[in-house]
Scaffold this active site. Structure first.
Site, PDB file in Angstrom:
ATOM      1  N   TYR A   1     -46.328  55.044 -51.514  1.00  0.00           N
ATOM      2  CA  TYR A   1     -46.010  56.146 -50.578  1.00  0.00           C
ATOM      3  C   TYR A   1     -46.591  57.475 -51.046  1.00  0.00           C
ATOM      4  O   TYR A   1     -46.618  58.443 -50.293  1.00  0.00           O
ATOM      5  CB  TYR A   1     -44.489  56.310 -50.385  1.00  0.00           C
ATOM      6  CG  TYR A   1     -43.753  55.069 -49.931  1.00  0.00           C
ATOM      7  CD1 TYR A   1     -44.452  53.955 -49.450  1.00  0.00           C
ATOM      8  CD2 TYR A   1     -42.368  54.994 -49.972  1.00  0.00           C
ATOM      9  CE1 TYR A   1     -43.783  52.807 -49.049  1.00  0.00           C
ATOM     10  CE2 TYR A   1     -41.700  53.848 -49.564  1.00  0.00           C
ATOM     11  CZ  TYR A   1     -42.413  52.764 -49.116  1.00  0.00           C
ATOM     12  OH  TYR A   1     -41.742  51.631 -48.725  1.00  0.00           O
TER      13      TYR A   1
ATOM     14  N   HIS B   1     -43.506  45.361 -54.953  1.00  0.00           N
ATOM     15  CA  HIS B   1     -43.592  45.759 -53.541  1.00  0.00           C
ATOM     16  C   HIS B   1     -43.888  44.581 -52.598  1.00  0.00           C
ATOM     17  O   HIS B   1     -43.243  44.421 -51.571  1.00  0.00           O
ATOM     18  CB  HIS B   1     -44.654  46.848 -53.380  1.00  0.00           C
ATOM     19  CG  HIS B   1     -44.436  47.723 -52.191  1.00  0.00           C
ATOM     20  ND1 HIS B   1     -44.755  49.057 -52.175  1.00  0.00           N
ATOM     21  CD2 HIS B   1     -43.927  47.461 -50.966  1.00  0.00           C
ATOM     22  CE1 HIS B   1     -44.450  49.566 -50.996  1.00  0.00           C
ATOM     23  NE2 HIS B   1     -43.952  48.619 -50.239  1.00  0.00           N
TER      24      HIS B   1
HETATM   25  P1  NAP Z   1     -37.014  53.188 -39.779  1.00  0.00           P
HETATM   26  O1  NAP Z   1     -36.125  53.770 -40.792  1.00  0.00           O
HETATM   27  O2  NAP Z   1     -36.634  51.926 -39.109  1.00  0.00           O
HETATM   28  O3  NAP Z   1     -37.321  54.233 -38.636  1.00  0.00           O
HETATM   29  C1  NAP Z   1     -37.755  55.521 -38.910  1.00  0.00           C
HETATM   30  C2  NAP Z   1     -38.051  56.217 -37.590  1.00  0.00           C
HETATM   31  O4  NAP Z   1     -36.857  56.304 -36.827  1.00  0.00           O
HETATM   32  C3  NAP Z   1     -38.600  57.595 -37.752  1.00  0.00           C
HETATM   33  O5  NAP Z   1     -39.589  57.766 -36.757  1.00  0.00           O
HETATM   34  C4  NAP Z   1     -37.383  58.488 -37.476  1.00  0.00           C
HETATM   35  O6  NAP Z   1     -37.839  59.675 -36.889  1.00  0.00           O
HETATM   36  C5  NAP Z   1     -36.589  57.672 -36.491  1.00  0.00           C
HETATM   37  N1  NAP Z   1     -35.126  57.831 -36.586  1.00  0.00           N
HETATM   38  C6  NAP Z   1     -34.368  57.720 -37.709  1.00  0.00           C
HETATM   39  N2  NAP Z   1     -33.065  57.844 -37.411  1.00  0.00           N
HETATM   40  C7  NAP Z   1     -32.990  58.039 -36.081  1.00  0.00           C
HETATM   41  C8  NAP Z   1     -31.917  58.229 -35.177  1.00  0.00           C
HETATM   42  N3  NAP Z   1     -30.646  58.225 -35.584  1.00  0.00           N
HETATM   43  N4  NAP Z   1     -32.209  58.428 -33.870  1.00  0.00           N
HETATM   44  C9  NAP Z   1     -33.493  58.434 -33.438  1.00  0.00           C
HETATM   45  N5  NAP Z   1     -34.556  58.243 -34.247  1.00  0.00           N
HETATM   46  C10 NAP Z   1     -34.308  58.053 -35.548  1.00  0.00           C
HETATM   47  O7  NAP Z   1     -38.505  52.947 -40.365  1.00  0.00           O
HETATM   48  P2  NAP Z   1     -39.216  52.975 -41.774  1.00  0.00           P
HETATM   49  O8  NAP Z   1     -39.387  54.357 -42.258  1.00  0.00           O
HETATM   50  O9  NAP Z   1     -40.406  52.113 -41.623  1.00  0.00           O
HETATM   51  O10 NAP Z   1     -38.216  52.167 -42.733  1.00  0.00           O
HETATM   52  C11 NAP Z   1     -37.268  52.791 -43.566  1.00  0.00           C
HETATM   53  C12 NAP Z   1     -37.701  52.756 -45.019  1.00  0.00           C
HETATM   54  O11 NAP Z   1     -37.912  51.416 -45.473  1.00  0.00           O
HETATM   55  C13 NAP Z   1     -39.052  53.407 -45.308  1.00  0.00           C
HETATM   56  O12 NAP Z   1     -38.997  54.811 -45.207  1.00  0.00           O
HETATM   57  C14 NAP Z   1     -39.355  52.873 -46.668  1.00  0.00           C
HETATM   58  O13 NAP Z   1     -38.598  53.568 -47.656  1.00  0.00           O
HETATM   59  C15 NAP Z   1     -38.865  51.438 -46.524  1.00  0.00           C
HETATM   60  N6  NAP Z   1     -39.958  50.474 -46.183  1.00  0.00           N
HETATM   61  C16 NAP Z   1     -40.277  49.522 -47.112  1.00  0.00           C
HETATM   62  C17 NAP Z   1     -41.274  48.604 -46.847  1.00  0.00           C
HETATM   63  C18 NAP Z   1     -41.601  47.568 -47.873  1.00  0.00           C
HETATM   64  O14 NAP Z   1     -42.638  46.913 -47.758  1.00  0.00           O
HETATM   65  N7  NAP Z   1     -40.773  47.368 -48.865  1.00  0.00           N
HETATM   66  C19 NAP Z   1     -41.997  48.641 -45.639  1.00  0.00           C
HETATM   67  C20 NAP Z   1     -41.651  49.630 -44.713  1.00  0.00           C
HETATM   68  C21 NAP Z   1     -40.621  50.521 -44.988  1.00  0.00           C
HETATM   69  P3  NAP Z   1     -37.407  61.113 -37.476  1.00  0.00           P
HETATM   70  O15 NAP Z   1     -37.894  61.148 -38.888  1.00  0.00           O
HETATM   71  O16 NAP Z   1     -38.114  62.073 -36.584  1.00  0.00           O
HETATM   72  O17 NAP Z   1     -35.920  61.161 -37.344  1.00  0.00           O
END
Ligand code: NAP
Length: 287
Positions: free
Chosen positions: A54, A115
């Protein structure tokens, strides 16, 4: 398997982990990103997820120190997770990568994860590479340089291959998990072996928000679709790690402990069919 919702989990080695974490993918490595993470710590998040991939470990370290100095989140109460990048897999390179991350974070690392697994079809020596990376992780644990070790994106075949040479099984497996994508086989394996599952993209990175079933349930329970997604994860015994830049949504995403989705509605979500998946398949990832 459906476990009952908790506010904390205890890993096999005794480390207490909050039931909801905070994701930081796409949160920038600058002052703006730092302010977002400080807001998250102020809102009450104590489990922070990042990764070498990241590119924001420096900012994460600064934000955690600031929250500690300002007195609203003691460093000792924050569980900081980061991950070995794919190009760093292997024994020596994992140990080097760990030191680089520590330096960038300016802090100790609490949980260290691999990862992505290397997979069959991508490399012939995939078992060996995963096993060597894991041996480095075990060394970090034995030397008490981390509090817990785990993996991410491991399916049952990767876990079973790892278990053949591992001295300790992973304590955690962070996988994609949201309504429409629940990988029951992986979930079952992990829960049967005492491996805590963390759910990444628990909101399907907003791809879930227009789904008719989820919208209907949000209306029925008087909650947002995001809260339905997160509560569903919690009721499966999975730790969701939502990411948001907004202090209002940070609070909204934590505010899921005072309602419960009925068994029938849980089943309806479980059976809604595939939806909102990222398309990132551990078996085909080549980066
Ligand atoms: P997510 O948490 O499912 O979704 C994030 C999105 O949802 C952002 O666009 C955010 O926008 C929006 N959001 C968040 N809360 C909200 C709410 N209450 N109402 C409306 N919109 C909302 O997606 P992600 O970031 O992919 O996944 C979360 C975390 O998982 C990552 O940040 C990372 O740390 C981890 N991850 C790990 C892997 C892996 O391979 N291990 C892969 C992907 C992700 P705003 O910011 O504008 O609120």
């Amino acid at each position: 398997i459906r476990l009952v919702m908790k506010k904390d989990y205890i890993l096999r080695n005794g480390l207490v982990v909050p039931a909801i974490g905070f994701g930081t993918y796409k949160i920038s490595d600058d002052k703006e990103g730092e302010d977002i993470l400080v807001d998250a710590l102020r809102a009450g998040y104590r489990l922070i997820d990042t990764a070498t991939m990241y590119g924001n470990e420096k900012m994460i370290g600064r934000a955690i120190r600031r929250a500690d100095e300002e007195g609203f989140a003691k460093r000792a109460d924050v569980i900081l997770t980061t991950k070995v990048a794919n190009e760093d897999r292997g024994y020596d390179s994992t140990l080097r990568a760990f030191e680089r991350s520590e330096k960038l974070l300016g802090s100790n690392i609490d949980i260290y994860l691999i990862h992505w697994p290397l997979s069959e079809g991508i490399a012939t020596n995939w078992r060996k590479v995963n096993s060597e990376t894991w041996r480095a992780m075990e060394r970090l644990l034995t030397e008490k340089r981390v509090k817990a070790i785990g993996v991410s994106n491991f399916k049952t075949r990767h876990l079973e291959a790892l278990a053949e040479t591992a001295e300790v099984l992973p304590m955690m497996n962070q996988v994609e998990f949201h309504p429409g994508w629940m990988e029951p086989e992986t979930l079952c394996w992990c829960q049967n072996h005492g491996v805590l599952v963390e759910g990444w993209s628990p909101l399907g990175r907003t791809r879930m928000f227009d789904h008719a079933l989820l919208r209907g349930l949000a209306e029925k329970y008087g909650r947002s679709v995001a809260q339905i997604c997160l509560r569903w994860a919690l009721q499966h015994g999975v730790v969701p790690i939502p990411k948001t830049t907004s202090p209002v949504r940070m609070k909204e995403n934590l505010d899921i402990h005072d309602f419960s989705i009925s068994e029938a509605d849980m089943e309806a979500i479980d059976n809604m069919g595939i939806a909102g998946e990222s398309g990132l398949d551990p078996d085909t990832i080549t980066f």
